[in-house]
Write an enzyme that holds these catalytic residues in place. Sequence first.
Site, short mmCIF file in Angstrom:
data_model
loop_
_atom_site.label_atom_id
_atom_site.label_comp_id
_atom_site.label_asym_id
_atom_site.label_seq_id
_atom_site.Cartn_x
_atom_site.Cartn_y
_atom_site.Cartn_z
N ASP A 222 -3.65 -8.29 0.02
CA ASP A 222 -4.82 -7.41 -0.13
C ASP A 222 -5.92 -7.80 0.86
O ASP A 222 -6.05 -8.96 1.23
CB ASP A 222 -5.34 -7.50 -1.58
CG ASP A 222 -6.32 -6.39 -1.90
OD1 ASP A 222 -6.30 -5.35 -1.21
OD2 ASP A 222 -7.11 -6.56 -2.84
N ASN B 29 -6.69 -5.79 3.79
CA ASN B 29 -6.53 -5.24 5.15
C ASN B 29 -7.69 -4.30 5.52
O ASN B 29 -8.22 -4.36 6.63
CB ASN B 29 -5.25 -4.41 5.26
CG ASN B 29 -4.00 -5.24 5.12
OD1 ASN B 29 -4.06 -6.46 5.13
ND2 ASN B 29 -2.86 -4.57 5.00
N GLY B 30 -8.04 -3.42 4.57
CA GLY B 30 -9.09 -2.43 4.84
C GLY B 30 -10.43 -3.10 5.09
O GLY B 30 -11.12 -2.78 6.07
N HIS C 64 -4.17 -2.76 8.63
CA HIS C 64 -2.77 -2.82 8.20
C HIS C 64 -1.89 -3.37 9.33
O HIS C 64 -0.97 -4.15 9.08
CB HIS C 64 -2.28 -1.43 7.77
CG HIS C 64 -3.00 -0.89 6.56
ND1 HIS C 64 -3.24 -1.66 5.44
CD2 HIS C 64 -3.54 0.33 6.30
CE1 HIS C 64 -3.88 -0.92 4.54
NE2 HIS C 64 -4.09 0.28 5.05
N TRP D 3 0.42 6.02 -2.80
CA TRP D 3 0.72 7.39 -2.36
C TRP D 3 -0.52 8.28 -2.48
O TRP D 3 -0.63 9.31 -1.83
CB TRP D 3 1.86 8.01 -3.19
CG TRP D 3 3.22 7.46 -2.88
CD1 TRP D 3 4.00 6.73 -3.73
CD2 TRP D 3 3.97 7.57 -1.67
NE1 TRP D 3 5.19 6.40 -3.12
CE2 TRP D 3 5.20 6.91 -1.84
CE3 TRP D 3 3.73 8.18 -0.42
CZ2 TRP D 3 6.18 6.82 -0.85
CZ3 TRP D 3 4.71 8.09 0.57
CH2 TRP D 3 5.90 7.43 0.35
N LEU E 66 16.09 -17.38 4.16
CA LEU E 66 15.02 -16.80 3.34
C LEU E 66 15.38 -15.36 3.00
O LEU E 66 15.83 -14.61 3.87
CB LEU E 66 13.70 -16.81 4.14
CG LEU E 66 12.53 -16.00 3.54
CD1 LEU E 66 11.92 -16.73 2.35
CD2 LEU E 66 11.44 -15.76 4.58
N ARG F 131 -6.51 -9.79 -9.93
CA ARG F 131 -5.70 -9.00 -10.87
C ARG F 131 -4.29 -8.84 -10.31
O ARG F 131 -4.04 -9.14 -9.14
CB ARG F 131 -6.35 -7.64 -11.16
CG ARG F 131 -6.70 -6.85 -9.95
CD ARG F 131 -7.31 -5.48 -10.30
NE ARG F 131 -7.73 -4.85 -9.07
CZ ARG F 131 -8.98 -4.90 -8.57
NH1 ARG F 131 -9.93 -5.53 -9.23
NH2 ARG F 131 -9.26 -4.31 -7.43
N SER G 206 -2.36 -5.86 -10.58
CA SER G 206 -2.17 -4.52 -10.00
C SER G 206 -0.73 -4.00 -10.08
O SER G 206 -0.20 -3.52 -9.07
CB SER G 206 -2.65 -4.50 -8.54
OG SER G 206 -4.01 -4.79 -8.48
C1 FPP Z 1 -3.81 -3.70 0.70
O1 FPP Z 1 -4.97 -3.78 1.47
C2 FPP Z 1 -2.65 -3.56 1.57
C3 FPP Z 1 -1.84 -2.48 1.61
C4 FPP Z 1 -2.02 -1.29 0.76
C5 FPP Z 1 -0.72 -2.40 2.54
C6 FPP Z 1 -0.05 -3.70 2.88
C7 FPP Z 1 0.64 -3.54 4.15
C8 FPP Z 1 0.73 -4.47 5.10
C9 FPP Z 1 0.26 -5.86 4.97
C10 FPP Z 1 1.34 -4.07 6.36
C11 FPP Z 1 2.59 -4.79 6.66
C12 FPP Z 1 3.72 -4.46 5.88
C13 FPP Z 1 4.62 -3.53 6.16
C14 FPP Z 1 6.02 -3.82 5.87
C15 FPP Z 1 4.31 -2.24 6.74
P1 FPP Z 1 -6.11 -2.68 1.25
O2 FPP Z 1 -5.89 -1.59 2.21
O3 FPP Z 1 -6.13 -2.26 -0.19
O4 FPP Z 1 -7.38 -3.52 1.61
P2 FPP Z 1 -8.83 -3.38 0.97
O5 FPP Z 1 -8.71 -3.79 -0.48
O6 FPP Z 1 -9.65 -4.33 1.77
O7 FPP Z 1 -9.25 -1.95 1.14
#
Ligand code: FPP
Length: 269
Positions: A27, A29-30, A44, A76, A138, A201, A203
Amino acid sequence: MSQTKDKYQAFLETAPKLPRHIAIIMDGNGRWAQQRGQAREQGHAAGAKALDKVMRAAVALGIPYLTVYAFSTENWGRPQGEVEALMSLLVETIREQTPGMQEHGVRLLAIGDLDRLPSISRTALAEAIEKTQHNDKLTLTLALSYSARWELSHCMRRIATEIQQGLYLPEEIDEAVISQRLCTAGLPDPDLLIRTGGEQRISNFLLWQTAYAELYFSPIYWPDFDGDALLEAISDYSGRERRYGLTREQINKPIQQAEDTDLATTHDA
Ligand code: FPP
């Protein structure tokens, strides 16, 4: 021996208690992207690179199972552009990272409602799963279009059908029957569940399988999570006492005594 290998070797020489199976909620990335004035999609993409680093670290440490939450059933519902970017990234990531998986002995698996994925993603996944099927260092499992409640509903429907067909009596349904009908059949339960990004959490991730997992929450956004952060999580895990509902005295009993009282069936991960 490379510097990276030295770092993991030195860690292993401290004789840590290693988890056999690590599950990760990737979690942040955003927020990582927003902090840099970038689009969420770039977060991402950086997250995919972090996954590669963590996979390599797990191999160097000899951790046999790593399962990551890459896309949830609930994801989704994100804006269409972000969903499409994630689906394209999945294909790119699989294609780019398969040679590294081959080199490091990584077997790829995927769990979830995979029929919902675009056909190009399903094809890329199926190819990588097939190519890596004999690797044995692995097992990397991607949870895609996955949620634990979806998985449990699916499992219950399957069991109900088997009872209807006369294959089982209701009283024969036990934990083993259920585990064998989950997406994770054949994988050990996670010992350590890591969530990055500061939230605390689960989730809807592996709710059945993490019944006795140790939980570790890291404030680090996933794209910044790396081998060092993984070592920190494992050090923390290594200091935990896992009792599985028993007392400390029972857990610390000498092995022979434990066998006599049937405690040997309790895991010692
Ligand atoms: C949650 O961060 C992350 C995701 C919904 C996607 C996870 C995907 C990757 C790590 C990309 C690599 C994996 C593959 C196989 C494509 P968020 O977007 O909810 O972050 P935030 O809580 O900061 O908004």
